[in-house]
Design an enzyme around this catalytic site. Sequence first.
Site, PDB file in Angstrom:
ATOM      1  N   HIS A 112      62.173  39.628  86.801  1.00  0.00           N
ATOM      2  CA  HIS A 112      61.616  40.131  88.064  1.00  0.00           C
ATOM      3  C   HIS A 112      62.265  41.448  88.495  1.00  0.00           C
ATOM      4  CE1 HIS A 112      65.075  38.190  90.058  1.00  0.00           C
ATOM      5  NE2 HIS A 112      64.814  38.941  91.105  1.00  0.00           N
ATOM      6  N   LYS A 167      62.880  33.700  82.805  1.00  0.00           N
ATOM      7  CA  LYS A 167      64.133  34.035  82.152  1.00  0.00           C
ATOM      8  C   LYS A 167      65.178  32.975  82.446  1.00  0.00           C
ATOM      9  CE  LYS A 167      67.233  35.495  84.616  1.00  0.00           C
ATOM     10  NZ  LYS A 167      67.521  34.741  85.844  1.00  0.00           N
ATOM     11  N   LYS A 177      78.843  35.607  92.037  1.00  0.00           N
ATOM     12  CA  LYS A 177      78.449  34.789  93.181  1.00  0.00           C
ATOM     13  C   LYS A 177      79.666  34.649  94.086  1.00  0.00           C
ATOM     14  CE  LYS A 177      74.436  33.149  91.353  1.00  0.00           C
ATOM     15  NZ  LYS A 177      73.158  33.636  91.837  1.00  0.00           N
ATOM     16  N   HIS A 195      68.553  41.190  83.765  1.00  0.00           N
ATOM     17  CA  HIS A 195      68.400  42.152  84.865  1.00  0.00           C
ATOM     18  C   HIS A 195      69.285  43.400  84.686  1.00  0.00           C
ATOM     19  CE1 HIS A 195      66.351  38.872  86.634  1.00  0.00           C
ATOM     20  NE2 HIS A 195      67.304  38.360  87.377  1.00  0.00           N
ATOM     21  N   ASP A 208      72.495  34.518  83.103  1.00  0.00           N
ATOM     22  CA  ASP A 208      71.609  34.501  84.275  1.00  0.00           C
ATOM     23  C   ASP A 208      71.180  35.913  84.680  1.00  0.00           C
ATOM     24  OD1 ASP A 208      70.236  33.303  86.434  1.00  0.00           O
ATOM     25  OD2 ASP A 208      71.931  33.632  87.789  1.00  0.00           O
ATOM     26  N   ASP A 264      55.070  13.887  83.226  1.00  0.00           N
ATOM     27  CA  ASP A 264      56.241  14.090  82.374  1.00  0.00           C
ATOM     28  C   ASP A 264      55.882  15.187  81.363  1.00  0.00           C
ATOM     29  OD1 ASP A 264      58.087  13.901  80.349  1.00  0.00           O
ATOM     30  OD2 ASP A 264      58.182  11.707  80.392  1.00  0.00           O
ATOM     31  N   LYS A 307      60.924  45.353  90.667  1.00  0.00           N
ATOM     32  CA  LYS A 307      61.482  45.762  91.960  1.00  0.00           C
ATOM     33  C   LYS A 307      61.177  47.234  92.163  1.00  0.00           C
ATOM     34  CE  LYS A 307      65.435  42.633  92.432  1.00  0.00           C
ATOM     35  NZ  LYS A 307      65.511  42.208  93.825  1.00  0.00           N
ATOM     36  N   GLU A 346      76.643  38.914  95.118  1.00  0.00           N
ATOM     37  CA  GLU A 346      75.901  37.942  95.932  1.00  0.00           C
ATOM     38  C   GLU A 346      76.912  37.158  96.757  1.00  0.00           C
ATOM     39  OE1 GLU A 346      71.872  37.023  93.529  1.00  0.00           O
ATOM     40  OE2 GLU A 346      73.662  36.128  92.656  1.00  0.00           O
TER      41      GLU A 346
HETATM   42  C1  BG6 Z   1      67.752  35.412  89.460  1.00  0.00           C
HETATM   43  C2  BG6 Z   1      69.025  34.642  89.178  1.00  0.00           C
HETATM   44  O1  BG6 Z   1      67.124  35.796  88.254  1.00  0.00           O
HETATM   45  O2  BG6 Z   1      68.062  36.579  90.206  1.00  0.00           O
HETATM   46  C3  BG6 Z   1      69.741  34.305  90.464  1.00  0.00           C
HETATM   47  O3  BG6 Z   1      68.689  33.457  88.477  1.00  0.00           O
HETATM   48  C4  BG6 Z   1      69.938  35.547  91.302  1.00  0.00           C
HETATM   49  O4  BG6 Z   1      70.980  33.674  90.195  1.00  0.00           O
HETATM   50  C5  BG6 Z   1      68.641  36.289  91.470  1.00  0.00           C
HETATM   51  O5  BG6 Z   1      70.446  35.137  92.572  1.00  0.00           O
HETATM   52  C6  BG6 Z   1      68.813  37.600  92.211  1.00  0.00           C
HETATM   53  O6  BG6 Z   1      67.571  38.202  92.413  1.00  0.00           O
HETATM   54  P1  BG6 Z   1      67.295  39.103  93.692  1.00  0.00           P
HETATM   55  O7  BG6 Z   1      65.907  39.599  93.501  1.00  0.00           O
HETATM   56  O8  BG6 Z   1      67.447  38.213  94.867  1.00  0.00           O
HETATM   57  O9  BG6 Z   1      68.328  40.180  93.653  1.00  0.00           O
END
Ligand code: BG6
Length: 466
Positions: free
Chosen positions: A168, A138, A316, A230, A225, A85, A172, A206
Site C-alpha cells: 500500500h 504483503k 513500534k 514498504h 513487515d 473454513d 501513498k 510508530e
Molecule cells: C502495514 C504493517 O503494512 O503498514 C503495519 O503491517 C504498519 O505494521 C503499517 O503499521 C503502516 O502503514 P501506514 O500506512 O499506516 O503508514
Amino acid sequence: MIQPASDAFVFFGATGDLAFKQIFPALQAMILRGHLDMPIIGIGRSDLSKEQFVSRAHDSIEQHGKLDAGAFGKLSAQLQYLSGDYQDDATYRNLKALLGNASHPLHYLAIPPEMFENVIKGLSRSGCTKNSRVIVEKPFGRDLASAQALNQALLQAFAVADIYRIDHYLAKEPVQNLLYFRFANSFLEPIWNRSHIASVQITMAESFGVQGRGSFYESVGAIRDVVQNHLLQVVALLAMNSPLDHHPDAIRDAKLRVFQAMQPISPEQAVRGQFRGYRAEPGVAPDSMVETFAALRLDIDNERWAGVPFYIRAGKQLPLTATEVMVTLKAPPQPVFDSAASGQANYFRIRIGPDALISMGARVKLPGEAMAGEPVELLAQRHPGDEMTPYERLFGDAILGDPALFARYDSIEAAWRIVTPLLGDTTLLEMYEAQSWGPAAANSLIAAAGGWHNPESTKDSHGSNG
Ligand code: BG6
C-alpha cells in the site's frame, strides 16, 4: 488491450484486523465516489449473520473512517458474508454459488501469508479463478523460497497479468510524489548522486505497539513487515535512474536495477530490537525473539551511489508516528562562514506520513554585523495527507486491471535477497524501552553519518538529530 472491469469484489479475512481498519472504510469511500457498483462478498472463519457482519462494517467505518449514511446504506445492500473454513472445498463451492452471474470476480486475500496457498488452490479447484483477478496482501512470502513457492501457486491458478501484489506504500500520495518530484525537476538530477549527497536515511516510526495483531506480528517482525517491502520500495524510488517513460514497466525496471545493485545486508550492518512489554501482548510468545525495531545500512554499488550509505530505521513503540526521508548533502568543500554549522545544513526532507511535506534545508545569514547564520527550511509542498486512502486507490486500480501501483514479482524476489541475511536470529536482539528511539546500538550504526534525524510530530517542526 482493454481489460474488462471486475464485476464482483470478494475479500478473504473479512472479520480480521485489516478488514476492520482499512477495507470497510475503503469500500464505503469507493461507493461514495460511484466506483463500486457490484456484489461485495466477505469471507471469514467466524460464524456471523449478515446483520452482525454489517454491524461490524458499521463499527469499522465509524472508528477508522467517516460514516456516510447514504453510502453505507448502499454498501450494506451490496455486502454478503460467507463463513467457512479455508481448507474446506465446500467454502469455495458456496462462494461460486454466491458469485452467480459475475464473470470477472476480483479476489482479495487479506489473510495471513501462511493461508495464501490453501485459498488459491481452493479457488482454483472450484472454478472461481476463471477470468478472475487476485490481490495478494504483503508480505509476499516469508523469505525467498516461500515467495517463489507462492508465486508458482499463483501462476498455476491465475494469468500473470491478473496477479496484483499489494504494497500500500506504493499508492501513498507522498510516495508517488517522490517519483514525480525527482524526475519533474531539472535542478535535482545534477546533485542527486555520490558527488553531492553524503547520506540518505529513512525513519518509519510508530508510537503504537502491535495493536492486537500479536500472532500475525510473531510470524513477521519488522524486517518482513515493513523493511522488505514498504521501505525498500521507498529506497528504490529515491535511488533509481530515470525511467525510460512513465509506463509501469519502465518504472518497475528502473527500481529493479537499484535492488540488483545492492548487496545482501550484512548482519553487522543491522540492529534488531524488541520493545519491553512486547512479550506480554496477546498472541506473542513469552520468549519471543521477533524484532519490533530494525535499523540497517544499505549500499548501492553503482556509479550514482557507490560510497553513499542508505540507512533505514523502523520500529513500534517509538516516541511518535511519522515516516520521513532525510537526504543530506555534502558540506561546502571550503566553508567560508561558521564552518562548524555547515555540515548537514543542506538537505532534502521528505515526509511520507502521517502528513506530507517536501522541504529543503539551507543556511541564511542572521541580520547583524557578524557573518553568522541560521538554518532555514524552504518548503516545496505540504499537504495534510492522502485524499484517497491507498487501499481505496488500489482496489479501484485492480478492478480496472491497472497494475501500475502493485509490486512486480521480480522486485519482490530481489528485495527478499537483500534482507535474507537478516532473517531469523542472525542479528542480536536488543531490548528497548517503549516510547524510546530503540536500542543504543542503532545510534552507533549511523554515527559516522552524523546520527539519526528524529522526525517531530508537529507539521511546523524541523526535526532534530538524535
Ligand atoms: C502495514 C504493517 O503494512 O503498514 C503495519 O503491517 C504498519 O505494521 C503499517 O503499521 C503502516 O502503514 P501506514 O500506512 O499506516 O503508514
